[in-house]
Design a protein around this motif. Structure first.
Motif, PDB file in Angstrom:
ATOM      1  N   LEU A 199      82.189  25.294  34.395  1.00 21.20           N
ATOM      2  CA  LEU A 199      83.416  25.479  33.592  1.00 21.20           C
ATOM      3  C   LEU A 199      82.869  26.039  32.222  1.00 21.20           C
ATOM      4  O   LEU A 199      82.025  26.071  31.354  1.00 21.20           O
TER       5      LEU A 199
ATOM      6  N   THR B 130      87.857  29.701  32.087  1.00 21.71           N
ATOM      7  CA  THR B 130      88.287  29.004  33.375  1.00 21.71           C
ATOM      8  C   THR B 130      89.744  28.740  33.222  1.00 21.71           C
ATOM      9  O   THR B 130      90.272  28.120  32.385  1.00 21.71           O
TER      10      THR B 130
ATOM     11  N   LEU C  24      81.441  18.628  37.553  1.00 18.42           N
ATOM     12  CA  LEU C  24      82.158  19.905  36.314  1.00 18.42           C
ATOM     13  C   LEU C  24      81.148  20.033  35.573  1.00 18.42           C
ATOM     14  O   LEU C  24      80.528  19.290  34.749  1.00 18.42           O
ATOM     15  N   GLN C  25      80.488  21.454  35.490  1.00 16.11           N
ATOM     16  CA  GLN C  25      79.399  21.518  34.706  1.00 16.11           C
ATOM     17  C   GLN C  25      79.596  22.568  33.335  1.00 16.11           C
ATOM     18  O   GLN C  25      79.742  23.684  33.809  1.00 16.11           O
ATOM     19  N   PRO C  26      79.979  21.922  32.314  1.00 22.01           N
ATOM     20  CA  PRO C  26      80.034  22.668  31.286  1.00 22.01           C
ATOM     21  C   PRO C  26      78.990  23.930  30.878  1.00 22.01           C
ATOM     22  O   PRO C  26      77.937  23.512  30.999  1.00 22.01           O
TER      23      PRO C  26
ATOM     24  N   ILE D  14      83.421  25.871  27.379  1.00 19.91           N
ATOM     25  CA  ILE D  14      84.720  25.203  27.398  1.00 19.91           C
ATOM     26  C   ILE D  14      84.843  24.349  26.210  1.00 19.91           C
ATOM     27  O   ILE D  14      83.778  23.579  25.904  1.00 19.91           O
TER      28      ILE D  14
ATOM     29  N   ALA E  14      87.773  20.155  28.927  1.00 21.94           N
ATOM     30  CA  ALA E  14      86.807  19.561  30.015  1.00 21.94           C
ATOM     31  C   ALA E  14      87.614  18.307  30.445  1.00 21.94           C
ATOM     32  O   ALA E  14      87.738  18.127  31.631  1.00 21.94           O
TER      33      ALA E  14
ATOM     34  N   MET F 265      89.070  17.529  33.966  1.00 19.05           N
ATOM     35  CA  MET F 265      88.465  16.396  34.731  1.00 19.05           C
ATOM     36  C   MET F 265      89.588  15.554  35.408  1.00 19.05           C
ATOM     37  O   MET F 265      89.659  15.031  36.549  1.00 19.05           O
TER      38      MET F 265
ATOM     39  N   VAL G 216      81.411  14.725  34.963  1.00 18.30           N
ATOM     40  CA  VAL G 216      80.937  16.121  34.054  1.00 18.30           C
ATOM     41  C   VAL G 216      79.518  15.968  33.597  1.00 18.30           C
ATOM     42  O   VAL G 216      79.111  15.001  32.864  1.00 18.30           O
TER      43      VAL G 216
END
Length: 240
Positions: A169, A173, A196-198, A208, A213, A217, A229
């Motif tokens: 992310l 995005t 989900l990987q910032p 992000i 985020a 999610m 996350v």
């Protein structure tokens, strides 16, 4: 095989974060993502480096290309200490799929494939040897083009293994591309875990916002069962 490095460290991403692994970083990649944090691995170099003792950071140089038997010997030497698995990473390891299929049966540990998920034909070559698949979905906003067809074929193949999907992310995005990615996963199997990987700050790619985020999610949890996350924790720990 064209290698970048072989070493023992801590898995910093995805579902198996925190596990001790031997990492086999292979050279070559078919993409050039904006947030790539291993750009040197995109091209083969004259030499790679191999760690002599697990976690010792006592590297020695080896000439490329490296024979599969020699590479397996180096990996198996590190595996004399307890490890969860062997991470085949890159770059994109499936750029050397035929060579991987030769190497894999020679390795003494479980095999964990870290891949961008865009090469389904190559996955079919190595999948019989793979235990765990960490598959990225590359969003158009950061990869430069759409990979939906390749990703769907890839995930349907990988679904026969222990597989999870990772989506990076960034501030760029978009809601539509994100929902399309989660719709793709759900169409294969909504039980497949999604991480989900910032993005970590790199190459001037903006991160992000925390509230964004959370919003993504929440949207993901409407479509699949298991969403987490998880940032790149190895960077926080100062690990390779």
């Amino acid at each position: 095989m064209e290698i970048v490095e072989v070493f023992s460290s801590i898995q910093g991403e995805g579902r198996y974060v925190g596990c001790r692994q031997v990492f086999v970083r292979l050279a070559g990649c078919n993409l050039a993502c904006d947030y790539c944090d291993t750009p040197a691995s995109r091209q083969a170099a004259m030499e790679g480096r191999v760690e002599a003792t697990p976690g010792g950071r006592d590297f020695f140089a080896v000439a490329n290309p490296l024979a599969a038997d020699a590479l397996a010997g180096y990996v198996n030497s590190l595996l004399r200490a307890p490890h969860h698995s062997v991470s085949l990473t890159g770059g994109e390891p499936l750029c050397q799929a035929e060579e991987l299929a030769e190497l894999a049966p020679k390795l003494a540990g479980r095999l964990y494939l870290e891949t961008n998920g865009t090469m389904p034909d190559e996955l079919a070559v190595v999948l019989p040897y793979i235990d765990i698949v960490s598959m990225d979905i590359k969003l158009p906003s950061t990869s430069g083009r759409e990979w939906w067809g390749e990703h769907e074929r890839f995930l349907r193949l990988a679904a026969g293994r222990d597989v999870f999907v990772k989506v990076v992310l960034t501030a760029a995005t978009g809601d539509d591309e994100f929902r399309r990615a989660l719709t793709l996963v759900a169409a294969v199997d909504r039980r497949i875990p999604v991480v989900l990987q910032p993005v970590s700050p790199v190459n001037n790619v903006a991160g992000i916002a925390p509230e964004a985020a959370l919003r993504l999610m929440a949207a993901a949890l409407e479509m699949v069962d298991d969403v987490r996350v998880i940032p790149q924790t190895h960077k926080m720990m100062g690990q390779l």
